[in-house]
Design an enzyme around this catalytic site. Structure first.
Site, short mmCIF file in Angstrom:
data_model
loop_
_atom_site.label_atom_id
_atom_site.label_comp_id
_atom_site.label_asym_id
_atom_site.label_seq_id
_atom_site.Cartn_x
_atom_site.Cartn_y
_atom_site.Cartn_z
N GLN A 1 0.84 -1.20 0.00
CA GLN A 1 0.00 0.00 0.00
C GLN A 1 0.87 1.25 0.00
OE1 GLN A 1 -3.02 -0.39 2.94
NE2 GLN A 1 -3.56 1.77 2.96
N HIS B 1 1.04 -2.26 11.18
CA HIS B 1 2.14 -3.12 11.63
C HIS B 1 2.66 -2.72 13.01
CE1 HIS B 1 2.09 -5.18 7.83
NE2 HIS B 1 2.12 -4.03 7.21
#
Length: 310
Positions: free
Chosen positions: A11, A198
């Site tokens: 992304q 993340h």
């Protein structure tokens, strides 16, 4: 020995118009865009983006994966196949599709689910992400530990030698970046993100994915897949489900993944875009290891594909 890797972009490299020329010229690309059913118009979002929404995570993820699956199909039909696959974050899903773990319809739907789950997990968090150049991981970890008194912050991407990325709550990320500069970082570049991806904030997204995985089939990969969470192929006692759940809520080990492939003899890296970021990471890793006979190819457009291999 492995020779050719397909690397799938994550992304961030999406843009209006991506894939439109491929859709016009390749029936196999059209097949994917015409046959995936989502709660929005995939073609309109990718090719026109009339509302300027392609950068919203819930749209970005299925758009990127549909593009990647279409490009993979084009290459397959030309007889161009990888010996190993990997991807950056979201790109790992496209890699698993290329390896035959899911078909393209399942993969795009899964990416849409992941995008929604990550959007929900990021709600109400003032997120920050900053790329740190020229500071080693050990020194940056010291900065991160000190900045944690202001909130959640961690190293969320290890992209290549000399480039690490901080993610988490903006105030803690900003503090860690400030400390990184004091510790000798060459540059700290804030990145435009919509969530603390993340990091531990993504635990709920990982839990949602784990539940979703119970209802879908995972075929055995036909070719090796190098996973973000561990920077290598999975071991027999590890499951794809566990690795994907862990991936969304932990840092991406791209440097380690690329080095693993270099050590296994990969000489050609085909980046399936849009963008050329991964090729840059590969070149940095190869240079660090003293390897100068690799080839990097970035494929995004009709012209790129037609020129590849000439």
């Amino acid at each position: 020995m492995m020779k050719r890797a397909f690397l799938y972009a994550g992304q961030g490299s999406q843009h209006k118009g991506m894939g439109e020329d491929l859709y016009r010229n390749y029936p196999e690309f059209r097949e994917i865009f015409d046959n995936v059913s989502l709660d929005f118009d995939l073609k309109k979002m990718c090719f026109e983006d009339p509302e300027g929404e392609i950068n919203r995570t819930r749209y970005t993820q299925p758009c990127m994966v549909a593009f990647a699956c279409g490009m993979t199909k084009i290459l397959e039909n030309k007889g161009i196949k990888p010996d190993v696959v990997a991807g950056l974050s979201l790109g790992e899903y496209s890699a698993l599709c290329a390896a035959g773990v899911w078909d393209y319809k399942e993969t795009v739907k899964l990416a849409a689910f992941r995008g929604n789950a990550m959007t929900k997990a990021a709600k109400d968090v003032e997120a920050g992400m900053t790329a740190v150049m020229g500071l080693d991981r050990e020194k940056l970890n010291v900065c991160v530990d000190k900045a944690k008194e202001l909130g959640v912050v961690s190293i969320c991407n290890d992209n290549c030698p000399g480039q690490l990325v901080l993610g988490g709550e903006k105030k803690a990320v900003d503090k860690a970046a400030e400390l990184a500069k004091e510790s000798g970082a060459k540059r700290c570049v804030p990145l435009n993100v919509s969530g603390p991806f993340h990091t531990s904030f993504m635990k709920s997204a990982g839990d949602e994915l784990e539940k979703y995985f119970e209802d879908i089939s995972f075929e055995k990969a036909r070719i090796p897949v190098v996973f973000n969470l561990v920077g290598r192929e999975k071991h027999e006692d590890e499951s794809v489900q566990e690795l994907l759940k862990g991936q969304v809520q932990n840092g991406v080990l791209m440097t380690q993944s690329i080095n693993y492939m270099l050590d296994k003899g990969v000489k050609e890296f085909v980046e399936i875009g849009p963008g050329k970021a991964l090729s840059g990471f590969v070149k940095r890793c190869a240079k660090e290891k003293g390897i100068d006979d690799i080839k990097c190819v970035s494929l995004e457009t009709f012209e790129d594909v037609e020129n590849y291999g000439k």
